[in-house]
Design a protein around this motif. Sequence first.
Motif, PDB file in Angstrom:
ATOM      1  N   TYR A 107      -4.301  -7.536   6.688  1.00  0.00           N
ATOM      2  CA  TYR A 107      -4.665  -6.147   6.398  1.00  0.00           C
ATOM      3  C   TYR A 107      -4.907  -5.898   4.907  1.00  0.00           C
ATOM      4  CZ  TYR A 107       0.382  -5.407   5.556  1.00  0.00           C
ATOM      5  OH  TYR A 107       1.678  -5.493   5.110  1.00  0.00           O
ATOM      6  N   GLY A 108      -4.839  -6.953   4.080  1.00  0.00           N
ATOM      7  CA  GLY A 108      -5.278  -6.827   2.700  1.00  0.00           C
ATOM      8  C   GLY A 108      -4.200  -6.736   1.647  1.00  0.00           C
ATOM      9  N   ALA A 109      -2.962  -7.067   1.978  1.00  0.00           N
ATOM     10  CA  ALA A 109      -1.892  -7.005   0.985  1.00  0.00           C
ATOM     11  C   ALA A 109      -1.174  -8.349   0.911  1.00  0.00           C
ATOM     12  CB  ALA A 109      -0.895  -5.906   1.340  1.00  0.00           C
ATOM     13  N   LEU A 110      -0.703  -8.667  -0.287  1.00  0.00           N
ATOM     14  CA  LEU A 110       0.209  -9.784  -0.482  1.00  0.00           C
ATOM     15  C   LEU A 110       1.599  -9.205  -0.305  1.00  0.00           C
ATOM     16  CD1 LEU A 110       0.573 -12.765  -1.333  1.00  0.00           C
ATOM     17  CD2 LEU A 110       0.816 -11.921  -3.692  1.00  0.00           C
ATOM     18  N   VAL A 111       2.380  -9.750   0.649  1.00  0.00           N
ATOM     19  CA  VAL A 111       3.639  -9.114   1.041  1.00  0.00           C
ATOM     20  C   VAL A 111       4.814 -10.066   0.901  1.00  0.00           C
ATOM     21  CG1 VAL A 111       4.884  -7.958   2.924  1.00  0.00           C
ATOM     22  CG2 VAL A 111       2.420  -7.592   2.650  1.00  0.00           C
ATOM     23  N   THR A 112       5.848  -9.589   0.243  1.00  0.00           N
ATOM     24  CA  THR A 112       7.143 -10.256   0.216  1.00  0.00           C
ATOM     25  C   THR A 112       8.048  -9.519   1.196  1.00  0.00           C
ATOM     26  OG1 THR A 112       6.947 -11.011  -2.065  1.00  0.00           O
ATOM     27  CG2 THR A 112       9.173 -10.764  -1.203  1.00  0.00           C
ATOM     28  N   HIS A 113       8.565 -10.232   2.177  1.00  0.00           N
ATOM     29  CA  HIS A 113       9.473  -9.627   3.152  1.00  0.00           C
ATOM     30  C   HIS A 113      10.913  -9.826   2.691  1.00  0.00           C
ATOM     31  CE1 HIS A 113       5.901 -10.159   5.791  1.00  0.00           C
ATOM     32  NE2 HIS A 113       6.253  -8.932   6.109  1.00  0.00           N
ATOM     33  N   VAL A 114      11.667  -8.742   2.767  1.00  0.00           N
ATOM     34  CA  VAL A 114      13.076  -8.756   2.375  1.00  0.00           C
ATOM     35  C   VAL A 114      13.877  -8.122   3.506  1.00  0.00           C
ATOM     36  CG1 VAL A 114      14.773  -7.980   0.672  1.00  0.00           C
ATOM     37  CG2 VAL A 114      12.405  -8.444  -0.041  1.00  0.00           C
ATOM     38  N   TRP A 115      14.950  -8.798   3.921  1.00  0.00           N
ATOM     39  CA  TRP A 115      15.853  -8.245   4.909  1.00  0.00           C
ATOM     40  C   TRP A 115      17.115  -7.806   4.191  1.00  0.00           C
ATOM     41  CZ3 TRP A 115      12.564 -12.201   5.581  1.00  0.00           C
ATOM     42  CH2 TRP A 115      11.724 -12.158   6.687  1.00  0.00           C
ATOM     43  N   ASP A 116      17.493  -6.551   4.370  1.00  0.00           N
ATOM     44  CA  ASP A 116      18.701  -6.062   3.713  1.00  0.00           C
ATOM     45  C   ASP A 116      19.930  -6.584   4.462  1.00  0.00           C
ATOM     46  OD1 ASP A 116      19.431  -4.288   5.810  1.00  0.00           O
ATOM     47  OD2 ASP A 116      19.248  -2.496   4.567  1.00  0.00           O
ATOM     48  N   PRO A 117      21.138  -6.329   3.991  1.00  0.00           N
ATOM     49  CA  PRO A 117      22.334  -6.888   4.623  1.00  0.00           C
ATOM     50  C   PRO A 117      22.528  -6.508   6.092  1.00  0.00           C
ATOM     51  CG  PRO A 117      22.870  -6.108   2.429  1.00  0.00           C
ATOM     52  CD  PRO A 117      21.464  -5.655   2.726  1.00  0.00           C
ATOM     53  N   ALA A 118      21.914  -5.410   6.549  1.00  0.00           N
ATOM     54  CA  ALA A 118      22.057  -4.970   7.937  1.00  0.00           C
ATOM     55  C   ALA A 118      20.866  -5.366   8.802  1.00  0.00           C
ATOM     56  CB  ALA A 118      22.249  -3.456   7.981  1.00  0.00           C
ATOM     57  N   GLY A 119      19.867  -6.023   8.217  1.00  0.00           N
ATOM     58  CA  GLY A 119      18.711  -6.455   8.983  1.00  0.00           C
ATOM     59  C   GLY A 119      17.486  -5.576   8.862  1.00  0.00           C
ATOM     60  N   VAL A 120      17.544  -4.509   8.053  1.00  0.00           N
ATOM     61  CA  VAL A 120      16.373  -3.667   7.808  1.00  0.00           C
ATOM     62  C   VAL A 120      15.334  -4.503   7.060  1.00  0.00           C
ATOM     63  CG1 VAL A 120      15.518  -1.626   6.587  1.00  0.00           C
ATOM     64  CG2 VAL A 120      17.719  -1.536   7.782  1.00  0.00           C
ATOM     65  N   LEU A 121      14.082  -4.449   7.523  1.00  0.00           N
ATOM     66  CA  LEU A 121      13.017  -5.249   6.930  1.00  0.00           C
ATOM     67  C   LEU A 121      12.207  -4.411   5.950  1.00  0.00           C
ATOM     68  CD1 LEU A 121      11.318  -7.814   6.709  1.00  0.00           C
ATOM     69  CD2 LEU A 121      10.072  -7.050   8.760  1.00  0.00           C
ATOM     70  N   LEU A 122      12.156  -4.866   4.708  1.00  0.00           N
ATOM     71  CA  LEU A 122      11.357  -4.226   3.666  1.00  0.00           C
ATOM     72  C   LEU A 122      10.086  -5.045   3.479  1.00  0.00           C
ATOM     73  CD1 LEU A 122      14.218  -3.728   1.042  1.00  0.00           C
ATOM     74  CD2 LEU A 122      13.519  -2.167   2.873  1.00  0.00           C
ATOM     75  N   HIS A 123       8.942  -4.386   3.509  1.00  0.00           N
ATOM     76  CA  HIS A 123       7.659  -5.022   3.237  1.00  0.00           C
ATOM     77  C   HIS A 123       7.272  -4.611   1.814  1.00  0.00           C
ATOM     78  CE1 HIS A 123       6.370  -5.777   7.558  1.00  0.00           C
ATOM     79  NE2 HIS A 123       7.455  -5.037   7.694  1.00  0.00           N
ATOM     80  N   LEU A 124       7.398  -5.503   0.852  1.00  0.00           N
ATOM     81  CA  LEU A 124       7.016  -5.219  -0.532  1.00  0.00           C
ATOM     82  C   LEU A 124       5.571  -5.668  -0.683  1.00  0.00           C
ATOM     83  CD1 LEU A 124      10.234  -6.372  -2.405  1.00  0.00           C
ATOM     84  CD2 LEU A 124       9.707  -4.156  -1.392  1.00  0.00           C
ATOM     85  N   ALA A 125       4.655  -4.708  -0.636  1.00  0.00           N
ATOM     86  CA  ALA A 125       3.231  -5.008  -0.517  1.00  0.00           C
ATOM     87  C   ALA A 125       2.480  -4.745  -1.811  1.00  0.00           C
ATOM     88  CB  ALA A 125       2.626  -4.177   0.606  1.00  0.00           C
ATOM     89  N   GLN A 126       1.769  -5.754  -2.248  1.00  0.00           N
ATOM     90  CA  GLN A 126       0.857  -5.640  -3.385  1.00  0.00           C
ATOM     91  C   GLN A 126      -0.555  -5.588  -2.816  1.00  0.00           C
ATOM     92  OE1 GLN A 126       1.105  -8.940  -6.138  1.00  0.00           O
ATOM     93  NE2 GLN A 126      -0.945  -8.550  -6.922  1.00  0.00           N
ATOM     94  N   TRP A 127      -1.211  -4.464  -2.984  1.00  0.00           N
ATOM     95  CA  TRP A 127      -2.545  -4.301  -2.433  1.00  0.00           C
ATOM     96  C   TRP A 127      -3.571  -5.015  -3.293  1.00  0.00           C
ATOM     97  CZ3 TRP A 127      -3.123  -2.864   2.349  1.00  0.00           C
ATOM     98  CH2 TRP A 127      -2.088  -2.164   2.958  1.00  0.00           C
ATOM     99  N   ASN A 128      -4.451  -5.746  -2.631  1.00  0.00           N
ATOM    100  CA  ASN A 128      -5.524  -6.459  -3.317  1.00  0.00           C
ATOM    101  C   ASN A 128      -6.620  -5.471  -3.686  1.00  0.00           C
ATOM    102  OD1 ASN A 128      -4.107  -8.841  -2.744  1.00  0.00           O
ATOM    103  ND2 ASN A 128      -5.167  -9.055  -0.790  1.00  0.00           N
TER     104      ASN A 128
END
Length: 130
Positions: A107-128
Amino acid sequence: MTNLNLNLNLNLTDVRPFIGSQDFEVSKAFYEALGWTTEYLDDQLALMANGDHRFYLQRYYQKDWLENTMLHLTVADAAACHAQIAAVLANGAYGDARVAPPKQEDYGALVTHVWDPAGVLLHLAQWNDA
């Protein structure tokens, strides 16, 4: 059911999702280590802020809910975020929190996935640039 178009304008000025935690103190410390500050705190709730962006961290755990919760966050540099977060997690202080290397998404982003201590998924997206 009839779809009524009421031209409703909520005049939103902010959206603050609620995120649960398995261990409230560990999750609060995790987000603080990632640059969030605690603006409000009581026994059950913390208002976490990063610039103009906020969410509520709550002392509530339901495994299925948290492991299906995702936040999509736009960042300037997904690779730098990966390196910084990997360094934060290296000491093992945040339970099951983890980070994956950046991945180019269709979908056009470079994404670093991070899971917090409870399993919540963060999508850290850098848009191209288009």
